[in-house]
Scaffold this motif. Sequence first.
Motif, short mmCIF file in Angstrom:
data_model
loop_
_atom_site.label_atom_id
_atom_site.label_comp_id
_atom_site.label_asym_id
_atom_site.label_seq_id
_atom_site.Cartn_x
_atom_site.Cartn_y
_atom_site.Cartn_z
N THR A 164 -6.22 11.31 1.79
CA THR A 164 -6.11 10.08 0.99
C THR A 164 -5.08 10.18 -0.12
OG1 THR A 164 -7.86 10.71 -0.59
CG2 THR A 164 -8.56 9.55 1.44
N ILE A 165 -4.45 11.34 -0.28
CA ILE A 165 -3.43 11.51 -1.32
C ILE A 165 -2.25 10.60 -1.02
CG2 ILE A 165 -1.79 13.18 -2.29
CD1 ILE A 165 -3.97 15.32 -1.63
N SER A 166 -1.76 9.92 -2.05
CA SER A 166 -0.63 9.00 -1.85
C SER A 166 0.49 9.24 -2.85
CB SER A 166 -1.13 7.55 -1.94
OG SER A 166 -1.69 7.31 -3.22
N LEU A 167 0.71 10.49 -3.24
CA LEU A 167 1.85 10.82 -4.09
C LEU A 167 3.12 10.71 -3.25
CD1 LEU A 167 0.35 13.89 -5.97
CD2 LEU A 167 0.96 11.68 -6.98
N PRO A 168 4.23 10.27 -3.85
CA PRO A 168 5.47 10.10 -3.08
C PRO A 168 5.91 11.39 -2.38
CG PRO A 168 5.69 9.12 -5.26
CD PRO A 168 4.39 9.88 -5.24
N ASP A 169 6.21 11.28 -1.09
CA ASP A 169 6.73 12.37 -0.27
C ASP A 169 5.83 13.59 -0.20
OD1 ASP A 169 9.01 10.89 0.43
OD2 ASP A 169 10.07 11.54 -1.38
N ALA A 170 4.52 13.41 -0.40
CA ALA A 170 3.58 14.52 -0.30
C ALA A 170 3.46 14.97 1.14
CB ALA A 170 2.21 14.10 -0.84
N MET B 146 0.84 -1.19 0.00
CA MET B 146 0.00 0.00 0.00
C MET B 146 0.89 1.25 0.00
SD MET B 146 -2.94 0.95 2.75
CE MET B 146 -3.83 2.44 2.60
N PRO B 147 0.60 2.22 -0.87
CA PRO B 147 1.42 3.43 -0.90
C PRO B 147 1.25 4.26 0.37
CG PRO B 147 -0.38 3.56 -2.50
CD PRO B 147 -0.45 2.22 -1.85
N GLN B 148 2.28 5.00 0.70
CA GLN B 148 2.21 5.86 1.89
C GLN B 148 1.28 7.03 1.63
OE1 GLN B 148 5.96 7.31 3.36
NE2 GLN B 148 4.98 8.99 4.46
N LEU B 149 0.44 7.34 2.60
CA LEU B 149 -0.45 8.48 2.49
C LEU B 149 0.31 9.77 2.78
CD1 LEU B 149 -3.65 7.06 4.23
CD2 LEU B 149 -3.17 7.27 1.79
N ILE B 150 -0.29 10.87 2.39
CA ILE B 150 0.32 12.19 2.57
C ILE B 150 0.72 12.39 4.04
CG2 ILE B 150 -1.89 13.37 2.97
CD1 ILE B 150 -0.77 15.68 1.20
N GLN B 151 1.91 12.92 4.25
CA GLN B 151 2.37 13.26 5.59
C GLN B 151 1.66 14.55 6.00
OE1 GLN B 151 6.84 13.00 5.74
NE2 GLN B 151 6.49 12.70 3.56
N ARG B 152 1.34 14.69 7.27
CA ARG B 152 0.61 15.89 7.68
C ARG B 152 1.21 16.48 8.93
NH1 ARG B 152 -5.21 16.10 8.14
NH2 ARG B 152 -5.29 17.32 10.00
#
Length: 120
Positions: A91-97, A1-7
Amino acid sequence: MPQLIQRTELKTFYYTPVHCPFCGVRVMGADPVDETRITACPHTLFIAHDTAFEYRSARLDNHLALDGMSEQQVEARWQDDARGIDGFTDTISLPDAIKVAAYAPAPSAYGSYYGFAPIE
């Protein structure tokens, strides 16, 4: 599963101007004549508030399959999420977002949200 956006959340200093973490551009309030003017850099995915998106990049629209939708359809999509626009953008899963969420203190339940990602 891709990593979700860091917040990260701003609760005390919620009014602090937000800058892109990748290039340093101030994305909200960058114009001293018009503090409400949005200045999106190429890394900016979105700028939103609890009531609407102020800015959405083509990259975000593509990633969340929003391209080709009317504004009303996009609004219905994030309103269907029980957590609103804040949860929808989680829910965004772009790399290093990276997402900055800024919340005004009670009694206001107002939030502003800024999303960024490196250019691929």
